[in-house]
Design a protein around this motif. Sequence first.
Motif, PDB file in Angstrom:
ATOM      1  N   ASP A 318     -24.539 -18.811   4.418  1.00  0.00           N
ATOM      2  CA  ASP A 318     -24.610 -18.659   5.872  1.00  0.00           C
ATOM      3  C   ASP A 318     -26.015 -19.015   6.346  1.00  0.00           C
ATOM      4  OD1 ASP A 318     -25.214 -16.056   4.474  1.00  0.00           O
ATOM      5  OD2 ASP A 318     -25.836 -15.493   6.500  1.00  0.00           O
ATOM      6  N   THR A 319     -26.102 -19.568   7.548  1.00  0.00           N
ATOM      7  CA  THR A 319     -27.368 -20.151   7.993  1.00  0.00           C
ATOM      8  C   THR A 319     -28.179 -19.287   8.949  1.00  0.00           C
ATOM      9  OG1 THR A 319     -26.214 -21.276   9.802  1.00  0.00           O
ATOM     10  CG2 THR A 319     -26.441 -22.477   7.724  1.00  0.00           C
ATOM     11  N   GLY A 320     -27.637 -18.150   9.364  1.00  0.00           N
ATOM     12  CA  GLY A 320     -28.348 -17.325  10.330  1.00  0.00           C
ATOM     13  C   GLY A 320     -29.264 -16.288   9.729  1.00  0.00           C
ATOM     14  N   CYS A 321     -29.368 -16.281   8.408  1.00  0.00           N
ATOM     15  CA  CYS A 321     -30.228 -15.326   7.701  1.00  0.00           C
ATOM     16  C   CYS A 321     -30.861 -16.046   6.520  1.00  0.00           C
ATOM     17  CB  CYS A 321     -29.399 -14.130   7.223  1.00  0.00           C
ATOM     18  SG  CYS A 321     -30.284 -12.986   6.135  1.00  0.00           S
ATOM     19  N   ALA A 322     -32.179 -16.110   6.508  1.00  0.00           N
ATOM     20  CA  ALA A 322     -32.874 -16.851   5.451  1.00  0.00           C
ATOM     21  C   ALA A 322     -32.864 -16.118   4.125  1.00  0.00           C
ATOM     22  CB  ALA A 322     -34.316 -17.133   5.884  1.00  0.00           C
ATOM     23  N   LYS A 323     -32.658 -14.794   4.181  1.00  0.00           N
ATOM     24  CA  LYS A 323     -32.627 -14.013   2.951  1.00  0.00           C
ATOM     25  C   LYS A 323     -31.213 -13.470   2.726  1.00  0.00           C
ATOM     26  CE  LYS A 323     -37.555 -12.897   2.893  1.00  0.00           C
ATOM     27  NZ  LYS A 323     -37.852 -13.704   1.693  1.00  0.00           N
ATOM     28  N   ARG A 324     -31.080 -12.456   1.920  1.00  0.00           N
ATOM     29  CA  ARG A 324     -29.782 -11.913   1.554  1.00  0.00           C
ATOM     30  C   ARG A 324     -29.059 -11.333   2.763  1.00  0.00           C
ATOM     31  NH1 ARG A 324     -24.949 -10.315  -0.177  1.00  0.00           N
ATOM     32  NH2 ARG A 324     -24.881  -8.927  -1.991  1.00  0.00           N
ATOM     33  N   THR A 325     -27.797 -11.713   2.946  1.00  0.00           N
ATOM     34  CA  THR A 325     -26.993 -11.183   4.035  1.00  0.00           C
ATOM     35  C   THR A 325     -26.021 -10.131   3.516  1.00  0.00           C
ATOM     36  OG1 THR A 325     -27.046 -13.376   5.074  1.00  0.00           O
ATOM     37  CG2 THR A 325     -25.500 -11.790   5.975  1.00  0.00           C
ATOM     38  N   ILE A 326     -25.892  -9.042   4.241  1.00  0.00           N
ATOM     39  CA  ILE A 326     -24.944  -7.966   3.955  1.00  0.00           C
ATOM     40  C   ILE A 326     -23.830  -8.052   5.009  1.00  0.00           C
ATOM     41  CG2 ILE A 326     -24.668  -5.443   3.866  1.00  0.00           C
ATOM     42  CD1 ILE A 326     -27.720  -5.336   3.311  1.00  0.00           C
ATOM     43  N   ALA A 327     -22.537  -8.093   4.581  1.00  0.00           N
ATOM     44  CA  ALA A 327     -21.942  -7.722   3.313  1.00  0.00           C
ATOM     45  C   ALA A 327     -21.248  -8.954   2.695  1.00  0.00           C
ATOM     46  CB  ALA A 327     -20.918  -6.611   3.533  1.00  0.00           C
ATOM     47  N   ASP A 328     -20.610  -8.717   1.518  1.00  0.00           N
ATOM     48  CA  ASP A 328     -19.853  -9.769   0.843  1.00  0.00           C
ATOM     49  C   ASP A 328     -18.354  -9.638   1.101  1.00  0.00           C
ATOM     50  OD1 ASP A 328     -22.154 -10.917  -0.474  1.00  0.00           O
ATOM     51  OD2 ASP A 328     -22.137  -9.151  -1.768  1.00  0.00           O
ATOM     52  N   VAL A 329     -17.840  -8.441   0.943  1.00  0.00           N
ATOM     53  CA  VAL A 329     -16.433  -8.128   1.197  1.00  0.00           C
ATOM     54  C   VAL A 329     -16.372  -6.736   1.818  1.00  0.00           C
ATOM     55  CG1 VAL A 329     -15.448  -9.607  -0.607  1.00  0.00           C
ATOM     56  CG2 VAL A 329     -16.164  -7.261  -1.170  1.00  0.00           C
ATOM     57  N   SER A 330     -15.173  -6.235   2.054  1.00  0.00           N
ATOM     58  CA  SER A 330     -15.046  -4.925   2.692  1.00  0.00           C
ATOM     59  C   SER A 330     -13.735  -4.264   2.308  1.00  0.00           C
ATOM     60  CB  SER A 330     -15.149  -5.065   4.215  1.00  0.00           C
ATOM     61  OG  SER A 330     -14.262  -6.063   4.687  1.00  0.00           O
ATOM     62  N   ALA A 331     -13.597  -3.012   2.714  1.00  0.00           N
ATOM     63  CA  ALA A 331     -12.370  -2.236   2.524  1.00  0.00           C
ATOM     64  C   ALA A 331     -12.441  -1.051   3.477  1.00  0.00           C
ATOM     65  CB  ALA A 331     -12.204  -1.780   1.075  1.00  0.00           C
ATOM     66  N   VAL A 332     -11.394  -0.239   3.492  1.00  0.00           N
ATOM     67  CA  VAL A 332     -11.309   0.853   4.451  1.00  0.00           C
ATOM     68  C   VAL A 332     -12.496   1.813   4.348  1.00  0.00           C
ATOM     69  CG1 VAL A 332      -9.859   2.238   2.897  1.00  0.00           C
ATOM     70  CG2 VAL A 332      -9.827   2.694   5.362  1.00  0.00           C
ATOM     71  N   ALA A 333     -13.020   2.206   5.508  1.00  0.00           N
ATOM     72  CA  ALA A 333     -14.151   3.139   5.539  1.00  0.00           C
ATOM     73  C   ALA A 333     -14.126   4.062   6.757  1.00  0.00           C
ATOM     74  CB  ALA A 333     -15.472   2.383   5.510  1.00  0.00           C
TER      75      ALA A 333
END
Length: 433
Positions: A318-333
């Motif tokens: 993804d191009t809107g964050c030069a470093k690590r972006t959170i998250a990768d996947v998800s589930a119920v929370a």
Amino acid sequence: MRSPLPHRPAHRALRRTVAAVAAAAALVFAGLGTAAQADAATASSRATWTATPCATPKHKGELACDSYRVTGGLTAFQKQQAARTGVTPKAADAATPSGYGPTNLQSAYGLTSAAASNGAGETIAIVDAYNDPNAESDLAAYRSYYGLPACTTANGCFKKVSQTGSTTSLPSSDSGWSEEISLDLDMASAVCPKCNILLVEATSATMANLGKAVNEAVALGAKYVSNSYGGSESSSDTSYDSSYFNHPGVAITVSAGDGGYGAEYPAASRYVTSVGGTALKTSSTSRGWTETVWNTSSTEGTGSGCSSYDTKPSWQTDTGCAKRTIADVSAVADPATGVSVYDSYGVTAGWYTFGGTSASAPIIAAVYALAGTPSSSSYPASFPYTKAGTSALNDVTSGSNGTCTTTYLCTAQPGYDGPTGWGTPEGVSAFTG
């Protein structure tokens, strides 16, 4: 030393509780209410909840768990029951489950077949702080109720150790972290009932001790390690990466946080699968379920964001964050659409509904376990990226967890977004590699 992200759970829970009571009182005042009608109005109110005690660290430098416990109102599961039977369940009744159970979760994520046939011989490690003296007996109660295979020390399925691997010299007990431990153990069981479970208890909730517990879990052979805690980022994070989380061939999942938009660590580690949170409800779609970004308020909802310190992994583009972006996947929370948990230490022994990304992290760890052992040199966080945009993932396209200048970092959209990553599991194929 790091500072935990700010939490104001008591005030949020109080506001929700007062609103529910006020709504019921308004009905009575308006002439709509006998006492019975007022009771019905209260019973049909939205769920209310409070953060578990471990969400507020006891000591400076400790991290926070990422979980909430429902205290009143009706959950999505209970509303489904009421619609089906015509009988309104009791609110927050510890005598009977009030959240989603294994069958619900397996159905929602296309895992029914895999859960029935996969996972034997695989070990999911749960890393938490302090000791839960009732961990094994509470787990037994959960699994027995739902008809899951016994998982005990005696049959070799369950093992509890300290961060040094000792089975006898364990940390001091803590009721708040025991709630977290029950949540994590039950979610691993719900999704992968044939898996073995290793509970590694850190001496305290500092990154150093929790990190040592992660290393111990890997040393003891776990290929799937779930972590349901976090705190604010710091310049030490890159050193923590190399010391505790750089384990090729091991799927390490970490909850993205419960404070709404904003990055936290270790979810920001480039070596882990960062797991966001959704609200999960039944629907008339072919899937039978629908999900949106979990967001309760500006200070409560799934975490996401752009790391200030951690390098962007090569598989994240993804191009809107030069470093690590959170998250990768998800589930119920979302606690309002939360999961059923059995707990007895420091609370009335019985059934509770929990939410928070502490629920989604062990769910995803268990999905990795159903998918099978990762290749020895791989970083399993990259696996869902190879199936991006396919039917292997349920794309979550609505909802947000706050405001941000780069829209997709806080708002769901088709394809990748910060709050839900590439989406939620639809079977196990997005978690193999």
